[in-house]
Write an enzyme that holds these catalytic residues in place. Structure first.
Site, PDB file in Angstrom:
ATOM      1  N   HIS A 101       4.793  67.102  23.391  1.00 43.12           N
ATOM      2  CA  HIS A 101       3.721  68.061  23.129  1.00 43.12           C
ATOM      3  C   HIS A 101       3.142  68.541  24.447  1.00 43.12           C
ATOM      4  CE1 HIS A 101       0.291  70.099  21.673  1.00 43.12           C
ATOM      5  NE2 HIS A 101      -0.583  69.169  22.044  1.00 43.12           N
ATOM      6  N   HIS A 103       0.600  72.045  26.250  1.00 42.75           N
ATOM      7  CA  HIS A 103      -0.112  73.318  26.111  1.00 42.75           C
ATOM      8  C   HIS A 103       0.394  74.273  27.191  1.00 42.75           C
ATOM      9  CE1 HIS A 103      -3.669  70.650  24.550  1.00 42.75           C
ATOM     10  NE2 HIS A 103      -2.749  70.814  23.619  1.00 42.75           N
ATOM     11  N   ASP A 126      21.204  80.292  23.059  1.00 40.56           N
ATOM     12  CA  ASP A 126      21.857  79.026  23.386  1.00 40.56           C
ATOM     13  C   ASP A 126      21.026  77.827  22.913  1.00 40.56           C
ATOM     14  OD1 ASP A 126      23.874  80.367  24.755  1.00 40.56           O
ATOM     15  OD2 ASP A 126      23.048  79.963  26.754  1.00 40.56           O
ATOM     16  N   HIS A 166      -2.853  76.401  19.314  1.00 40.11           N
ATOM     17  CA  HIS A 166      -2.835  75.065  19.888  1.00 40.11           C
ATOM     18  C   HIS A 166      -1.816  74.949  21.028  1.00 40.11           C
ATOM     19  CE1 HIS A 166      -2.546  70.441  19.097  1.00 40.11           C
ATOM     20  NE2 HIS A 166      -2.676  70.755  20.366  1.00 40.11           N
ATOM     21  N   TYR A 220      29.488  73.825  25.688  1.00 35.15           N
ATOM     22  CA  TYR A 220      28.925  73.889  27.044  1.00 35.15           C
ATOM     23  C   TYR A 220      28.692  72.496  27.623  1.00 35.15           C
ATOM     24  CZ  TYR A 220      25.414  74.755  30.650  1.00 35.15           C
ATOM     25  OH  TYR A 220      24.708  74.776  31.817  1.00 35.15           O
TER      26      TYR A 220
END
Ligand SMILES: [Zn+2]
Length: 230
Positions: A101, A103, A126, A166, A220
């Site tokens: 997580h 910001h 991709d 958020h 890849y």
């Protein structure tokens, strides 16, 4: 606790602590915001960042081991305030081994406007296989953020969701993959922002997005040789 589990936890404490350095290296976090967690394979446990500790002070010994209800099992510190969201994702998505997580600025600017990032770049095709979607607004504390992440990402190719007003949550098969998704999400969001500022992005054909995604996910990079080639 078995010796095997103890060794597994030591390894994950080390890797989760180290992966937090990638969040600062790529400029995805400010002060103590942002967090990485890893599922403990085969256990209803996860390793997650402690709450409110400076990034420079994060180390294997201050990572927190929680169960998948977010309760502390091992550790001297309170876990990240986002622990409930990480725990909900692990409970609902058994294939997920890592959650991140942040910001990060450009991606969160899209989240603040409630706009998903449409796919106009091969790099986005991709990594994300199409748009990076917007999830619902949810308050921190209970399961609402986790529910919003899972509801948005279930059945979606993107390993990143922009939670409205958020920030970014990403998932991966392990914590390193989730960190990579967070880095790439911010990179894509920045280029998408610059593109929008300069004019209208050119469309990409859905079949081309599919082909790019298929190749990148399956062909890849470095492949370990199959046993038959020895
Ligand atoms: Zn947050």
């Amino acid at each position: 606790m078995s010796a095997e589990l103890g060794q597994q936890l030591r390894g994950l404490r080390e890797s989760v602590a180290r992966l937090h350095g990638e969040l600062t290296r790529y400029g995805l976090v400010a002060w103590t915001s942002g967090n990485v967690s890893a599922r403990v394979p085969g256990q209803d446990l996860m390793v997650i960042k402690p709450s409110g500790i400076d990034y420079d002070d994060l180390a294997p010994e201050n990572m927190v081991v929680c169960d998948l209800d977010g309760l502390v099992v091992e550790g001297d510190f309170a876990p990240s305030s986002d622990t409930a969201a990480h725990a909900y994702v692990y409970r609902a998505m058994p294939e997920v081994g890592g959650v991140v997580h942040t910001h990060s600025g450009y991606a969160t600017a899209w989240a603040a406007r409630g706009e998903s990032i449409p796919c106009h770049l091969t790099a986005q095709a991709d990594e994300f296989g199409g748009e990076i979607p917007i999830g619902p607004f949810a308050l921190i504390g209970g399961d609402d953020i986790g529910k919003g992440i899972v509801a948005t990402l279930a059945g979606h190719r993107s390993p990143a969701v922009l939670m409205r007003n958020h920030g970014v949550f990403t998932i991966g098969r392990d914590a390193r993959a989730a960190v990579k998704a967070a880095v790439m999400c911010e990179d894509i969001a920045r280029t998408a922002h610059l593109t929008r500022a300069l004019g209208e992005p050119l469309p990409m054909a859905p079949a081309d997005i599919d082909a790019l995604y298929e190749r990148y996910q399956n062909v890849y990079g470095q492949r370990s040789p199959s046993p038959a080639s020895h």
